[in-house]
Scaffold this motif. Sequence first.
Motif, mmCIF file in Angstrom:
data_model
loop_
_atom_site.group_PDB
_atom_site.id
_atom_site.type_symbol
_atom_site.label_atom_id
_atom_site.label_comp_id
_atom_site.label_asym_id
_atom_site.label_seq_id
_atom_site.Cartn_x
_atom_site.Cartn_y
_atom_site.Cartn_z
ATOM 1 N N THR A 99 -7.691 9.727 -0.031
ATOM 2 C CA THR A 99 -8.321 8.739 0.852
ATOM 3 C C THR A 99 -7.319 8.190 1.851
ATOM 4 O O THR A 99 -7.610 8.062 3.051
ATOM 5 N N TRP A 100 -6.129 7.879 1.362
ATOM 6 C CA TRP A 100 -5.075 7.386 2.266
ATOM 7 C C TRP A 100 -4.740 8.428 3.320
ATOM 8 O O TRP A 100 -4.609 8.118 4.509
ATOM 9 N N GLY A 119 -6.134 6.613 6.092
ATOM 10 C CA GLY A 119 -5.095 5.603 6.241
ATOM 11 C C GLY A 119 -5.313 4.384 5.378
ATOM 12 O O GLY A 119 -4.499 3.439 5.403
ATOM 13 N N VAL A 133 0.743 4.188 -2.938
ATOM 14 C CA VAL A 133 0.503 5.614 -2.700
ATOM 15 C C VAL A 133 1.638 6.443 -3.302
ATOM 16 O O VAL A 133 1.403 7.488 -3.936
ATOM 17 N N GLY A 178 0.806 -1.213 0.000
ATOM 18 C CA GLY A 178 0.000 0.000 0.000
ATOM 19 C C GLY A 178 0.840 1.264 0.000
ATOM 20 O O GLY A 178 0.519 2.232 -0.701
ATOM 21 N N GLU A 179 1.923 1.275 0.768
ATOM 22 C CA GLU A 179 2.810 2.433 0.788
ATOM 23 C C GLU A 179 3.416 2.683 -0.592
ATOM 24 O O GLU A 179 3.529 3.826 -1.043
ATOM 25 N N TYR A 186 -5.261 2.119 2.163
ATOM 26 C CA TYR A 186 -4.468 2.024 0.957
ATOM 27 C C TYR A 186 -5.335 1.699 -0.255
ATOM 28 O O TYR A 186 -6.428 1.125 -0.101
ATOM 29 N N ASN A 219 -7.160 8.452 -4.533
ATOM 30 C CA ASN A 219 -6.555 7.403 -3.713
ATOM 31 C C ASN A 219 -5.585 7.992 -2.695
ATOM 32 O O ASN A 219 -5.535 7.556 -1.539
#
Length: 393
Positions: A379-380, A384, A319, A315-316, A386, A376
Amino acid sequence: MSFDPDLSDPYLARAAALREIFARDAAARDREGGRPTEQIRLLKDSGLLKLLIPREHGGHGAPWSTALRIVREFAKVDGSLGHLFGYHFGSVHGAHLLGSPEQAADLYRRSAAGNWFWGNARNSFSKTLFGRRDGAWITVNGFKPFTSGSHVADHLMIAWLDEETRDWVFAPVPADRPGVIVENDWDAIGQRQTGSGRVTFADLRVHAGEVLDTGFDRGRPYRSLGVLQQQSTLLNVFVGSAQGALLAARDYTTTASRPWIHSGVEKHTDDPWVKRTYGDLVIRTQAATALADRALEAIDAAFARGRDLTEAERGEAAVAVAAANAHAGAVALEVTSTVFEVMGARASAAAYGFDRFWRNVRTHTLHNPAEYKIRNVGTWFLTGAYPEPGTFQ
């Protein structure tokens, strides 16, 4: 921040030398479209098609960041070649991300030994290709659009829907196998030598042993890294196009541009407006480059984790790539358009081909809307959460 590559890296030095060769006829080839046959031959001769194949299988074992920096170098003069080079590796590594370790090792070895160039025919948006199982063979019929590199490929990574189960099935096949018909009908305004048109499949026969074992490690986060690699290719085409447009515009401005009659200066480069415009564009491109470099680090780290990659780590990386992609696309569109204002009217002559930078970026951004990447990232930041692994994210 300089736009020059790190020439202490032997692969980037090789790519920079090729970039200069590609630059000689980039504008003419863009006008003509068709197949970059000679350029693919030069890529094969350079050994760069084996760049990411592990050393134990005959490749160079370089990290993804090296390949993506090379995408950027090529895109400085030719967005099509940058695109094709990056997408080549998406297919080379298809078996690693979609099949078993044994299939990946076999495909790596054969690709390295044959010095294959790979094309893509697995567009997941298009449900227009179907396979019917008959014993040990599958007969595949239909077509795929957006088949980048198919017109110059030795091998294709293809995807179809099983007629009965409607499950996705993936397999590598030789591009010259009977039943593979490369239409080479791409006619977009940009990326004109990518061959991103249609491939038709007419009773293509695929042996069950060629099908990738998508059940291996199903659900592990590393299986969804292919889309991040694809998005990273696009964002580095954006960055390279912006850098290349700026460098080409600077050369023209310092050698051919004439001062505006009301500017009050004798040299165009002495005009404060010209200086400020270039300064603004350079700063924006430097910022896009810095975000792209951060995304390269994230991609390298994710691929290095392999089977141990966690959902959070994936996920990181997603992003970081989304942020870099959205920003690079917006900056590249602005840079490749605004440079005309400070070059002057004569720079619009078709012979220069400066418009290819904008057309290439515009074409890519339409296939890759920034809106959803920006959402996206937002949202993250707010929750938080992902991005869900899937097409384009």
